[in-house]
Structure formats: C-alpha cells, structure tokens
Scaffold this motif. Structure first.
Motif, mmCIF file in Angstrom:
data_model
loop_
_atom_site.group_PDB
_atom_site.id
_atom_site.type_symbol
_atom_site.label_atom_id
_atom_site.label_comp_id
_atom_site.label_asym_id
_atom_site.label_seq_id
_atom_site.Cartn_x
_atom_site.Cartn_y
_atom_site.Cartn_z
ATOM 1 N N TYR A 109 0.832 -1.204 0.000
ATOM 2 C CA TYR A 109 0.000 0.000 0.000
ATOM 3 C C TYR A 109 0.864 1.250 0.000
ATOM 4 O O TYR A 109 0.561 2.231 -0.698
ATOM 5 C CB TYR A 109 -0.931 0.001 1.213
ATOM 6 C CG TYR A 109 -1.890 1.175 1.224
ATOM 7 C CD1 TYR A 109 -3.053 1.148 0.465
ATOM 8 C CD2 TYR A 109 -1.624 2.317 1.990
ATOM 9 C CE1 TYR A 109 -3.926 2.224 0.465
ATOM 10 C CE2 TYR A 109 -2.492 3.388 1.995
ATOM 11 C CZ TYR A 109 -3.644 3.343 1.232
ATOM 12 O OH TYR A 109 -4.502 4.413 1.226
ATOM 13 N N SER A 112 2.049 1.850 -3.489
ATOM 14 C CA SER A 112 0.958 2.339 -4.333
ATOM 15 C C SER A 112 0.642 3.795 -4.040
ATOM 16 O O SER A 112 0.468 4.619 -4.951
ATOM 17 C CB SER A 112 -0.297 1.493 -4.120
ATOM 18 O OG SER A 112 -0.118 0.183 -4.569
ATOM 19 N N LEU A 130 -7.797 4.946 -4.045
ATOM 20 C CA LEU A 130 -6.762 3.917 -4.020
ATOM 21 C C LEU A 130 -7.264 2.726 -3.211
ATOM 22 O O LEU A 130 -7.657 2.879 -2.050
ATOM 23 C CB LEU A 130 -5.477 4.470 -3.401
ATOM 24 C CG LEU A 130 -4.240 3.573 -3.488
ATOM 25 C CD1 LEU A 130 -3.804 3.403 -4.936
ATOM 26 C CD2 LEU A 130 -3.103 4.150 -2.649
ATOM 27 N N SER A 131 -7.235 1.549 -3.821
ATOM 28 C CA SER A 131 -7.712 0.349 -3.127
ATOM 29 C C SER A 131 -6.557 -0.590 -2.838
ATOM 30 O O SER A 131 -5.459 -0.470 -3.378
ATOM 31 C CB SER A 131 -8.776 -0.365 -3.966
ATOM 32 O OG SER A 131 -8.205 -1.014 -5.085
ATOM 33 N N ARG A 132 -6.830 -1.548 -1.972
ATOM 34 C CA ARG A 132 -5.852 -2.586 -1.649
ATOM 35 C C ARG A 132 -6.591 -3.882 -1.367
ATOM 36 O O ARG A 132 -7.831 -3.908 -1.239
ATOM 37 C CB ARG A 132 -5.006 -2.198 -0.445
ATOM 38 C CG ARG A 132 -5.740 -2.206 0.885
ATOM 39 C CD ARG A 132 -4.799 -1.931 2.032
ATOM 40 N NE ARG A 132 -5.427 -1.998 3.340
ATOM 41 C CZ ARG A 132 -5.475 -3.090 4.103
ATOM 42 N NH1 ARG A 132 -4.951 -4.224 3.661
ATOM 43 N NH2 ARG A 132 -6.046 -3.060 5.291
ATOM 44 N N ILE A 293 -5.160 4.987 -11.052
ATOM 45 C CA ILE A 293 -5.495 3.703 -10.431
ATOM 46 C C ILE A 293 -4.822 2.547 -11.172
ATOM 47 O O ILE A 293 -4.192 1.674 -10.573
ATOM 48 C CB ILE A 293 -7.022 3.517 -10.413
ATOM 49 C CG1 ILE A 293 -7.659 4.476 -9.404
ATOM 50 C CG2 ILE A 293 -7.404 2.076 -10.087
ATOM 51 C CD1 ILE A 293 -9.165 4.566 -9.515
ATOM 52 N N GLU A 297 -2.151 0.684 -8.688
ATOM 53 C CA GLU A 297 -2.622 -0.491 -7.948
ATOM 54 C C GLU A 297 -1.987 -1.761 -8.505
ATOM 55 O O GLU A 297 -2.052 -2.007 -9.720
ATOM 56 C CB GLU A 297 -4.150 -0.583 -8.010
ATOM 57 C CG GLU A 297 -4.843 0.523 -7.240
ATOM 58 C CD GLU A 297 -6.353 0.393 -7.207
ATOM 59 O OE1 GLU A 297 -7.008 1.195 -6.511
ATOM 60 O OE2 GLU A 297 -6.905 -0.511 -7.889
ATOM 61 N N ARG A 301 -8.932 -4.858 -10.047
ATOM 62 C CA ARG A 301 -10.111 -4.771 -9.184
ATOM 63 C C ARG A 301 -11.175 -5.814 -9.525
ATOM 64 O O ARG A 301 -12.014 -6.139 -8.701
ATOM 65 C CB ARG A 301 -10.736 -3.369 -9.284
ATOM 66 C CG ARG A 301 -9.870 -2.285 -8.692
ATOM 67 C CD ARG A 301 -10.657 -0.999 -8.574
ATOM 68 N NE ARG A 301 -9.887 0.056 -7.929
ATOM 69 C CZ ARG A 301 -10.397 1.218 -7.551
ATOM 70 N NH1 ARG A 301 -11.682 1.484 -7.749
ATOM 71 N NH2 ARG A 301 -9.634 2.134 -6.966
ATOM 72 N N GLY A 338 -11.000 0.471 -0.277
ATOM 73 C CA GLY A 338 -10.300 1.633 -0.813
ATOM 74 C C GLY A 338 -10.739 2.905 -0.126
ATOM 75 O O GLY A 338 -11.673 2.912 0.684
#
Length: 367
Positions: A109, A112, A130-132, A293, A297, A301, A338
């Motif tokens: 993370y 990223s 921002l996702s993880r 993204i 990332e 997703r 996220g």
C-alpha cells in the motif's frame, strides 16, 4: 455433484450443481432474500448490449462503461429458477482462516500510495480512489451450503445493507454487503446517491455534517457535483436531499440522495454509463483518476467497485456498488477496500480507513 437448496418458506428444493451459476441477494431493510439460478452458465453481455427488456441478476466489473477493457464479462444470471424466502434464523457459520503477510500488504500500500500521490503535481487529477487487498487462507473449502450460510450470516449482521452472493463460471464467487446504491427504480422514478467520507460511527463529531473534516466534506461534495452534472442530460425532473451522516456496519458516511425522472427513450445502459464509475470509487476527473489507479494499484479490481443487482426481476431493477466485498476461491478469500485520496490526505490515515472498511467482511470469519 448436486446440492439441494431448500427455501425456508417450504417451496420445492432447487438443485444447485457445480456448473450452475446462481446469485442470492437481500435488499436493505428487507427480511427476505431472493435466489436466482441459471440453467447453466450466465450470459456474457457485450459492452454495448442494451439492458432494457432483459431479466435476471446483473454483475458488472469495475471497468464497465470505460474505454479500458477489463477482460471480464458483464454477466446476466437468467432466472431459470427464481424464488424468495425469509432469511433464516440460526447459528452463524464462521469459516476458519489465516491472514496473509500483513507487513507485505502494508508495504504494498505504501508503494501504491507513493506512486499515485505524484499525480497531484503532474496531472489535473483532483481526487483518486486507491484500493488494496487483504488475503486470507481458508482452512477448508467452502462448499455450496457453507457459502449460503455465509450469505445468511452477512444478512443478519448487516440488515441495512444490500447483501449479495454470486457464483459464476466466468467471474468466480463473490460476496458483498454494501451501503451504496448506484441506480434503483420504483414508482417515484430513479434513485441514486452520493456516499463518501468515512468516520468511526462511535465518534460523536460524526453525528452532524459540521463535525466532519474539510477533507471528508469535499470528498462527498465532489461525488454530489458529479452526479448532478451527469444527470442533467437525462433528467426531466430531479431533486437532491440534504446531506446527512448515515450509519453502516460501525462506520459513518456522508450521504445525499437523488431522485429523478427521465423522458421517453432514455436507455438504462446510458444511465449506468453516465453514473459509473463515480468519484466515490474512481476519482475526479474520471479519466485522469482511472489512469492513476491502473498505474498504481498492483492488483486488478475485477468485480470490486463494479455493481450488481436485479434487472427486471418481478418488475424490480436495482443496482448497488460492489463495496465491502470479497472474492472467494476453494482455498482463499481476497478482501478489497479503498479510500478517496486528496492532496491533503495522509497515508497512515488512509491505510487505517481501509482497515476499518474491511471489518464487515472480516467479521464473517469471527465466531
């Protein structure tokens, strides 16, 4: 091998074989759920396929309606079998699992965030999401009856959420318990919402909009402005509610509801493409945020931050954003979460927000 799914209201059993695609969903604040089972594999819909007049349970990936190919199909589970029953009472099933390397997830993370944050000085991006992922190793495979038990547990834990479980040969097995409506239709017209900003539900400052930080209020305002702008070409009439805090699964968000009507000839797919992906799951401007993204990332997703829901089933069409969700395989669970990043965001705060957002799915693994 066939598994029998027996509705609690006494209907005849429905056979769910390993090659049968199916979905179960429970609408917010409802006491019953719906099972939709295809005769085999779900239909794969082309990107430009019209949705009006179709019937079934729709599953769309995050990249639906964007110019970027996802490699994942939009799926329609057709109602070869469709039945409703009350969510059963009973002891909750809690799968046993071991978390993955949390230190490595934290470092991933960090990388990223560091890579993506540079966009504020090099692009016109105002916000990106921002996702993880968080990985769990399952100690035993989840057979069909255990998947259903997990769905029922989510229904009981999160009565105010839209809860859905789907298993398809093309897209895998997913479970979501999400608070966010993307698009819903009823006698009053169409409904959508701006849902953004996150605080701990126990924090007394979150009880009124004035207690929220400028960063959280701007996040929510960004989504509201986006929805208003995107609806104007289609809406004949529309109205927006006052912005207010709303409680979901121990968290609190800022929410604005929109109701609108359309003129004749407006296609459902056009409305979906206008609204999705919103700044709440992508960012603003959408093109710049999506580029950030995809560059930053380390994971795809897939169906996370896409949407799902009934399409024309019993006259009902309602789609919800696939948040607070996880993808399940025979050996693992992959949880997604996220948060919206603005220039004033601090990495540690954003990391902790993703931890809080993963709690609804993690609770399913707790006794």
């Amino acid at each position: 091998m066939k598994k029998e799914f027996i509705p609690t209201s006494g209907e005849d059993p429905v056979a769910l074989s390993d090659d049968t695609d199916f979905a179960l969903y429970r609408m917010p604040d409802e006491a019953h759920y719906t099972l939709v089972a295809d005769a085999g594999a779900a239909a794969r819909l082309p990107e430009d396929a019209p949705l009006d007049g179709r019937e079934g349970f729709l599953v769309a990936p995050f990249l639906y309606g964007t110019a970027v190919p996802s490699g994942l199909p939009t799926l329609l589970i057709r109602p070869h079998t469709c039945t409703q029953a009350a969510v059963p009472e009973g002891a909750d099933f809690s799968p046993s699992a071991t978390p993955g390397d949390e230190d490595e997830e934290r470092m991933a993370y960090h990388r990223s965030f560091d890579r993506a944050y540079g966009c504020f000085s090099t692009t016109a991006c105002h916000k990106f999401v921002l996702s993880r992922c968080h990985h769990l190793r399952l100690h035993s495979a989840l057979c069909t009856d255990r998947l259903l038990s997990l769905f029922f547990k989510a229904c009981r834990l999160y009565p105010r959420c839209y809860v859905a479980l789907w298993r398809t040969q093309a897209g895998g097995t997913w479970l979501t318990a999400t608070p966010e409506t993307l698009l819903r239709h009823d006698a009053d017209g169409w409904h959508t919402m701006a849902l953004a900003g996150t605080m701990d539900g126990a924090d007394p400052r979150s009880a009124t909009p004035e207690g929220w930080s400028a960063k959280n209020r701007e996040e929510q305002a960004c989504v509201s402005r986006y929805i208003a702008e995107r609806l104007r070409p289609f809406a004949r009439t529309w109205q927006a509610s006052a912005t207010r805090p709303t409680d979901v699964a121990g968290l609190r968000h800022l929410r604005t509801d929109f109701t609108f009507t359309t003129g004749a000839g407006v296609r459902l797919s056009s409305l979906l493409e206008a609204l999705h992906p919103t700044p709440a799951v992508c960012g603003w401007p959408a093109g710049e945020a999506l580029a950030v993204i995809l560059d930053a990332e380390p994971h795809a997703r897939r169906y996370y931050a896409g949407f799902s829901g009934p399409l024309g089933l019993g006259g009902e069409t309602a789609f919800y954003v696939s948040l607070r969700c996880m993808e399940l395989t025979a050996a693992s669970a992959r949880l997604y979460a996220g948060g919206g990043i603005l220039k004033e965001s601090r990495e540690e705060d954003e990391w902790l927000e993703t931890c809080r957002k993963m709690q609804p799915m993690l609770r399913l693994f707790s006794s």
